[in-house]
Write an enzyme that holds these catalytic residues in place. Structure first.
Site, mmCIF file in Angstrom:
data_model
loop_
_atom_site.group_PDB
_atom_site.id
_atom_site.type_symbol
_atom_site.label_atom_id
_atom_site.label_comp_id
_atom_site.label_asym_id
_atom_site.label_seq_id
_atom_site.Cartn_x
_atom_site.Cartn_y
_atom_site.Cartn_z
ATOM 1 N N LEU A 90 0.803 -1.226 0.000
ATOM 2 C CA LEU A 90 0.000 0.000 0.000
ATOM 3 C C LEU A 90 0.834 1.274 0.000
ATOM 4 O O LEU A 90 0.328 2.342 -0.321
ATOM 5 C CB LEU A 90 -0.915 0.038 1.225
ATOM 6 C CG LEU A 90 -1.959 -1.059 1.326
ATOM 7 C CD1 LEU A 90 -2.781 -0.880 2.575
ATOM 8 C CD2 LEU A 90 -2.856 -1.059 0.093
ATOM 9 N N GLY A 131 7.635 4.642 3.196
ATOM 10 C CA GLY A 131 8.075 5.921 3.745
ATOM 11 C C GLY A 131 9.542 5.808 4.108
ATOM 12 O O GLY A 131 10.179 4.781 3.828
ATOM 13 N N LYS A 157 2.472 -2.098 9.098
ATOM 14 C CA LYS A 157 3.540 -1.127 8.813
ATOM 15 C C LYS A 157 4.826 -1.775 9.303
ATOM 16 O O LYS A 157 5.014 -1.949 10.511
ATOM 17 C CB LYS A 157 3.247 0.198 9.518
ATOM 18 C CG LYS A 157 4.350 1.233 9.317
ATOM 19 C CD LYS A 157 3.930 2.626 9.780
ATOM 20 C CE LYS A 157 5.102 3.599 9.687
ATOM 21 N NZ LYS A 157 4.733 4.989 9.933
ATOM 22 N N ASP A 211 4.412 17.089 12.248
ATOM 23 C CA ASP A 211 4.654 16.730 10.838
ATOM 24 C C ASP A 211 3.327 16.690 10.077
ATOM 25 O O ASP A 211 3.056 15.765 9.311
ATOM 26 C CB ASP A 211 5.341 15.345 10.819
ATOM 27 C CG ASP A 211 5.982 15.033 9.481
ATOM 28 O OD1 ASP A 211 6.093 15.948 8.644
ATOM 29 O OD2 ASP A 211 6.357 13.860 9.269
#
Ligand SMILES: Nc1ncnc2c1ncn2[C@@H]1O[C@H](COP(=O)(O)OP(=O)(O)OP(=O)(O)O)[C@@H](O)[C@H]1O
Length: 406
Positions: free
Chosen positions: A70, A73, A93, A192
């Site tokens: 998906l 990073g 993740k 962020d």
């Protein structure tokens, strides 16, 4: 329900015996040339050994079968997995193995004790559980989370002209402000906040099995390099569920912080000037986010790629032109201010001030009363003094978001 019914029903909420893992195709996909860089490989500090060499079809923890990639990073790759025990989908993740201290997991654990009734909780990505995964070059933390859809940035890139309509922006900001309010009440500063870190929740879960089916019918493009396969990620367009604040890798716990933070064009003045900073850096970012969702040109940008010092000077000069000189109260808070302004706020000329421009003249997306309200909204977040910026709930109740009768 008979055993036969149970085994043949894909929608059972809980299966006592794990479903058998599925076979994924070993051919029929497009292969990218090994010399071409793909996805995470393009990131500036990418090192192949840091990332877990995941394969579609792998089963982790005898439970999560990876069915699609998906995203990626600087610190992870992100996968859709089907839970063979519960017959539902989870996102995994998989963090790089060099994180000495996993800030994101620390923040999730801290948030787990946050206010369970808070309406902003639905706008903050939650952690279901986590586990460790041994890879060929070290150990990887894996966060298990509910699946979400595409980012607001990706949706924005799909819009005609690259900007959103006003109603979508006010809706998005309302949700972001509620989510931030939950974070700030829990003592977490995100630091962020931008449209890449805002994922759109999925309304229709059938998209998840469609993504899996697509991976079987039309396996994703990939590149093979040694034993590693780098896949091209899939988009998940599953309707407009809650907008969700993600990525807590840079988040801080505690209301008074110091040191560098925030993506360069989003940095608040107190961060650039080495002052102590707090939750108001996130509300500075809300002002810039609002602008970037509606307007093509950002208010601030990166001015000098080579020199951080010159970049800071240009950034502060642009702030001085658009916001007016900083008040004496602000100048007193750091010695560094003396490099840029005299004690009464006159610019010292380290770099030239840009020509005088009113923020209002840079607004092209709106007109009339809408423009005035939007300008006021942005100005309420972009003030030199952090304590003068609107707090999250004040922002949520601003006339531009809630209408004039509130
Ligand atoms: N719960 C989720 N559901 C669907 N996709 C997700 C989810 N979480 C992350 N993604 C996808 O994975 C990408 C990377 O996730 P995330 O930003 O959390 O990773 P990161 O490694 O911390 O990235 P960064 O470089 O911003 O630090 C996101 O941009 C998004 O495309």
């Amino acid at each position: 329900m008979s055993r036969l019914d149970r085994d043949s029903s894909p929608n059972m909420s809980s299966l006592a015996v794990p479903a058998p893992p599925r076979q994924f195709p070993s051919h029929g996909f497009e292969e990218i040339e090994p010399s071409q860089q793909v996805e995470e490989e393009r990131l500036p500090f990418y090192k192949r050994e840091d990332y877990y060499p995941m394969r579609i079809g792998h089963v982790l923890q005898s439970r999560y079968q990876v069915v699609a990639k998906l995203g990626y990073g600087t610190s992870s790759t992100v996968w859709l997995s089907r839970d063979l025990r519960e017959n539902k989908y989870w996102v995994l993740k998989v963090h790089i193995n060099t994180l000495k201290h996993n800030q994101e997991l620390k923040v999730y654990r801290h948030l787990a004790s946050g206010n369970k009734e808070h309406p902003g909780r639905d706008h903050v990505r939650q952690l279901e559980t986590s586990f460790k995964l041994r890879g060929p070059h070290g150990e990887h933390d894996v966060s298990v989370m509910a699946p979400l859809g595409i980012s607001l940035r990706t949706l924005q890139e799909m819009q005609k002209g690259g900007v959103f309509q006003k109603d979508l922006v006010t809706g998005a900001l309302s949700q972001v402000l509620l989510g931030l309010n939950f974070l700030h009440e829990a003592g977490v500063i995100h630091t962020d906040l931008h449209s890449d870190n805002l994922l759109i929740g999925i309304k229709d879960d059938s998209i998840l099995s469609t993504v899996e089916e697509n991976e079987v019918q039309k396996p994703s493009t990939r590149k093979r390099i040694g034993d590693t396969v780098i896949y091209v990620s899939r988009y998940m367009l599953g309707g407009a569920g809650p907008l969700t604040i993600c990525d807590f890798g840079q988040a801080r716990i505690g209301n008074e912080q110091r040191g560098n933070a925030m993506p360069v064009p989003y940095r608040a003045p107190e961060v650039i000037l080495d002052m102590p900073w707090g939750v108001a850096v996130d509300t500075w970012a809300v002002g810039l986010l609002a602008w970037d969702l509606l307007e093509r040109e950002s208010i601030f940008r990166i001015y000098d790629q080579e020199s951080e010092e010159l970049n800071d000077a240009h950034h502060l000069a642009a702030m001085t032109t658009l916001l007016g000189p900083p008040p004496p109260e602000f100048l007193k808070r750091s010695e560094k201010t003396g490099r840029y302004w005299t004690k009464d706020g006159q610019w010292k000329g380290v770099v030239p001030l840009p020509p005088k421009t009113e923020l209002e003249s840079l607004i092209h997306a709106l007109a009339g009363e809408d423009k005035e309200l939007f300008l006021n909204f942005v100005q309420c977040f972009l003030s030199w003094l952090p304590e003068e910026r609107l707090a999250t709930l004040q922002g949520y109740f601003h006339h531009w978001l809630r209408g004039k009768n509130t």
